[in-house]
Design a protein around this motif. Structure first.
Motif, PDB file in Angstrom:
ATOM      1  N   MET A   1     125.344  44.181   5.519  1.00 57.73           N
ATOM      2  CA  MET A   1     126.560  44.939   5.839  1.00 57.73           C
ATOM      3  C   MET A   1     127.767  44.010   5.785  1.00 57.73           C
ATOM      4  O   MET A   1     127.721  42.890   6.297  1.00 57.73           O
ATOM      5  CB  MET A   1     126.456  45.556   7.246  1.00 57.73           C
ATOM      6  CG  MET A   1     127.684  46.364   7.659  1.00 57.73           C
ATOM      7  SD  MET A   1     127.548  47.006   9.356  1.00 57.73           S
ATOM      8  CE  MET A   1     127.877  45.523  10.299  1.00 57.73           C
ATOM      9  N   LYS A   2     128.834  44.507   5.173  1.00 55.03           N
ATOM     10  CA  LYS A   2     130.076  43.749   5.128  1.00 55.03           C
ATOM     11  C   LYS A   2     131.253  44.713   5.104  1.00 55.03           C
ATOM     12  O   LYS A   2     131.293  45.622   4.276  1.00 55.03           O
ATOM     13  CB  LYS A   2     130.107  42.833   3.898  1.00 55.03           C
ATOM     14  CG  LYS A   2     131.317  41.906   3.861  1.00 55.03           C
ATOM     15  CD  LYS A   2     131.247  40.958   2.668  1.00 55.03           C
ATOM     16  CE  LYS A   2     132.451  40.026   2.653  1.00 55.03           C
ATOM     17  NZ  LYS A   2     132.425  39.094   1.487  1.00 55.03           N
ATOM     18  N   LEU A   3     132.194  44.534   6.011  1.00 53.79           N
ATOM     19  CA  LEU A   3     133.392  45.359   6.032  1.00 53.79           C
ATOM     20  C   LEU A   3     134.496  44.632   6.762  1.00 53.79           C
ATOM     21  O   LEU A   3     134.248  43.696   7.546  1.00 53.79           O
ATOM     22  CB  LEU A   3     133.138  46.715   6.694  1.00 53.79           C
ATOM     23  CG  LEU A   3     132.915  46.752   8.210  1.00 53.79           C
ATOM     24  CD1 LEU A   3     133.400  48.065   8.773  1.00 53.79           C
ATOM     25  CD2 LEU A   3     131.432  46.586   8.535  1.00 53.79           C
ATOM     26  N   THR A   4     135.725  45.047   6.524  1.00 52.33           N
ATOM     27  CA  THR A   4     136.899  44.474   7.181  1.00 52.33           C
ATOM     28  C   THR A   4     137.707  45.603   7.813  1.00 52.33           C
ATOM     29  O   THR A   4     138.012  46.607   7.152  1.00 52.33           O
ATOM     30  CB  THR A   4     137.777  43.703   6.170  1.00 52.33           C
ATOM     31  OG1 THR A   4     136.990  42.685   5.553  1.00 52.33           O
ATOM     32  CG2 THR A   4     138.968  43.068   6.862  1.00 52.33           C
TER      33      THR A   4
ATOM     34  N   ALA B   1     127.346  51.475   8.285  1.00 51.89           N
ATOM     35  CA  ALA B   1     128.425  51.428   7.298  1.00 51.89           C
ATOM     36  C   ALA B   1     127.868  51.725   5.910  1.00 51.89           C
ATOM     37  O   ALA B   1     126.865  51.139   5.489  1.00 51.89           O
ATOM     38  CB  ALA B   1     129.095  50.057   7.312  1.00 51.89           C
ATOM     39  N   ALA B   2     128.535  52.642   5.199  1.00 54.13           N
ATOM     40  CA  ALA B   2     128.130  52.989   3.830  1.00 54.13           C
ATOM     41  C   ALA B   2     129.277  53.709   3.141  1.00 54.13           C
ATOM     42  O   ALA B   2     129.936  54.567   3.750  1.00 54.13           O
ATOM     43  CB  ALA B   2     126.875  53.853   3.828  1.00 54.13           C
TER      44      ALA B   2
ATOM     45  N   MET C   1     129.946  46.272   1.719  1.00 52.50           N
ATOM     46  CA  MET C   1     128.504  46.216   1.514  1.00 52.50           C
ATOM     47  C   MET C   1     127.835  47.074   2.573  1.00 52.50           C
ATOM     48  O   MET C   1     128.073  46.869   3.767  1.00 52.50           O
ATOM     49  CB  MET C   1     127.997  44.770   1.624  1.00 52.50           C
ATOM     50  CG  MET C   1     126.503  44.593   1.340  1.00 52.50           C
ATOM     51  SD  MET C   1     125.979  42.859   1.622  1.00 52.50           S
ATOM     52  CE  MET C   1     127.044  42.004   0.456  1.00 52.50           C
ATOM     53  N   PRO C   2     127.041  48.092   2.179  1.00 51.93           N
ATOM     54  CA  PRO C   2     126.440  48.985   3.180  1.00 51.93           C
ATOM     55  C   PRO C   2     125.400  48.267   4.035  1.00 51.93           C
ATOM     56  O   PRO C   2     124.811  47.261   3.634  1.00 51.93           O
ATOM     57  CB  PRO C   2     125.802  50.086   2.336  1.00 51.93           C
ATOM     58  CG  PRO C   2     125.530  49.435   1.016  1.00 51.93           C
ATOM     59  CD  PRO C   2     126.629  48.449   0.812  1.00 51.93           C
ATOM     60  N   GLY C   3     125.173  48.820   5.229  1.00 55.15           N
ATOM     61  CA  GLY C   3     124.170  48.259   6.112  1.00 55.15           C
ATOM     62  C   GLY C   3     124.346  48.783   7.523  1.00 55.15           C
ATOM     63  O   GLY C   3     125.236  49.590   7.799  1.00 55.15           O
TER      64      GLY C   3
ATOM     65  N   THR D   1     126.791  40.797   8.156  1.00 58.35           N
ATOM     66  CA  THR D   1     125.471  40.522   8.720  1.00 58.35           C
ATOM     67  C   THR D   1     124.709  39.546   7.839  1.00 58.35           C
ATOM     68  O   THR D   1     124.791  39.590   6.599  1.00 58.35           O
ATOM     69  CB  THR D   1     124.647  41.821   8.856  1.00 58.35           C
ATOM     70  OG1 THR D   1     124.609  42.509   7.601  1.00 58.35           O
ATOM     71  CG2 THR D   1     125.240  42.729   9.914  1.00 58.35           C
ATOM     72  N   ASP D   2     123.958  38.664   8.503  1.00 50.15           N
ATOM     73  CA  ASP D   2     123.119  37.688   7.816  1.00 50.15           C
ATOM     74  C   ASP D   2     121.817  37.574   8.593  1.00 50.15           C
ATOM     75  O   ASP D   2     121.739  36.864   9.590  1.00 50.15           O
ATOM     76  CB  ASP D   2     123.835  36.336   7.750  1.00 50.15           C
ATOM     77  CG  ASP D   2     123.025  35.293   6.980  1.00 50.15           C
ATOM     78  OD1 ASP D   2     121.999  35.673   6.362  1.00 50.15           O
ATOM     79  OD2 ASP D   2     123.396  34.109   7.014  1.00 50.15           O
TER      80      ASP D   2
END
Length: 365
Positions: free
Chosen positions: A1-4, A37-38, A63-65, A91-92
């Motif tokens: 997941m990646k978002l701003t 998130a998607a 990036m969804p997640g 997320t990692d």
């Protein structure tokens, strides 16, 4: 997941999520907020298995997640950051990396698959009402809920649907508050009742604002949806007593009281009210109300205010704190007080209508 996201977009959401999330959870994940998130959409969910809040945000996702993040820690971090700071979530594995200007944070997260959604049952009743009116009714009745009473049905607010009306009622055995509002109902039966628990009432007061809301009710669950957020809770499993039996009938005397003058008089009288036995004696006479207070040191206070009252002289005593609640319940300029005798309950309403209604039992001296 990646978002701003901008800090101001997410901070109010996280504040509500932190209130919902359990601070001393039986299951560790109940202290977390679930982030999904998607595409162009983000969802935040928190629950303590009694109440649940879900908030949707239209926002592009890099990036969804999904993951479950410690709710209180995430909120405290965002609250401490400068206004309008862009927040980057990434997320990692079992970590969430949070970048904000020159700050970096790493939080341990749990898998979204472990998140325990609150179970919601099929509806028995559904309908729409005005959010501001619903919130006002909650605020009126929240004052008179019991707290930690052995009679569990008193530790909440009764919600009753009849026809195209919704009525909210609460009592702690010493006083009762009630308010009715329009409700566009799909109810097929004559009426429906459920009891909202105390925590749900307090959370709803925080999140309900304006606009149109939809309520969905079953025998075990309550759901409120305003289009961007959904609040759900379990209901108190009990039968509420017949509140109509408590509403006095045939009170022949009434006084009309200016709310601001009453507020000032109560504030003065309360200075010398006993801490152990907070009682205010009310004397009604020809266009005059006298408030008398006394404490353990034998100190006394007497405050007079002019009212509209032209019936027989009457003395009646009330719990001082409960009497002061009339100022919180009513926002009209004038309050009507109906009375019968010194050992009977008093009924407080606005000047021209009986909605809202506040019943206060007297104190025996």
């Amino acid at each position: 997941m990646k978002l701003t996201m901008d800090r101001e977009d997410i901070l109010p959401v996280l504040a509500n999520m932190a209130n919902i999330a359990d601070r001393r959870p039986v299951q560790p994940i109940l202290a977390h907020v679930l982030i999904e998130a998607a595409g162009q959409h983000c969802r935040f969910i928190a629950t303590d298995q009694e109440v649940q809040l879900s908030v949707d945000k239209d926002h592009p996702v890099d990036m969804p997640g999904s993951c479950a993040v410690p709710a209180r820690k995430l909120y405290d971090i965002c609250r401490a950051l400068p206004e309008h700071t862009p927040l980057e979530f990434h997320t990692d594995g079992d970590k969430l990396l949070l970048k904000a200007a020159k700050s970096r944070f790493t939080l341990h997260v749990l898998p979204a698959s472990q998140f325990p959604y609150l179970s919601i049952h099929s509806n028995r009743c559904q309908g729409n009402c005005d959010a501001a009116q619903f919130r006002e009714a909650l605020a009126v009745t929240a004052n008179t809920m019991a707290q930690n009473d052995a009679r569990i049905f008193l530790n909440g607010v009764l919600l009753e649907i009849q026809g195209q009306e919704m009525r909210l009622v609460a009592t702690d055995g010493h006083r009762l508050a009630m308010m009715t509002l329009p409700f566009a109902s799909s109810l097929e039966a004559e009426s429906f009742q459920c009891i909202l628990p105390r925590k749900a009432v307090m959370e709803l007061l925080r999140i309900v604002s304006t606009g149109d809301i939809q309520l969905s009710l079953s025998d075990t669950s309550f759901v409120l949806d305003d289009g961007s957020q959904q609040f759900a809770c379990k209901l108190i499993d009990a039968k509420y007593p017949d509140y109509r039996r408590v509403i006095p009938q045939g009170h022949p005397f009434f006084a009309v009281i200016d709310r601001q003058s009453f507020k000032s008089a109560l504030q003065q009288s309360e200075v010398l009210v006993s801490d152990r036995n907070p009682t205010t004696q009310v004397h009604l006479d020809d266009n005059l109300m006298t408030l008398r207070s006394r404490n353990e040191e034998q100190e006394e206070g007497e405050v007079e205010l002019t009212i509209a009252y032209q019936s027989q002289a009457l003395d009646i005593a009330f719990n001082s704190r409960y009497l002061t609640d009339t100022i919180q319940i009513f926002n009209q300029d004038q309050i009507r007080m109906r009375v019968k005798e010194g050992n009977s309950a008093a009924v407080f309403t606005p000047m021209d209508v009986d909605n809202p209604l506040y019943i206060l039992m007297p104190v025996r001296l």
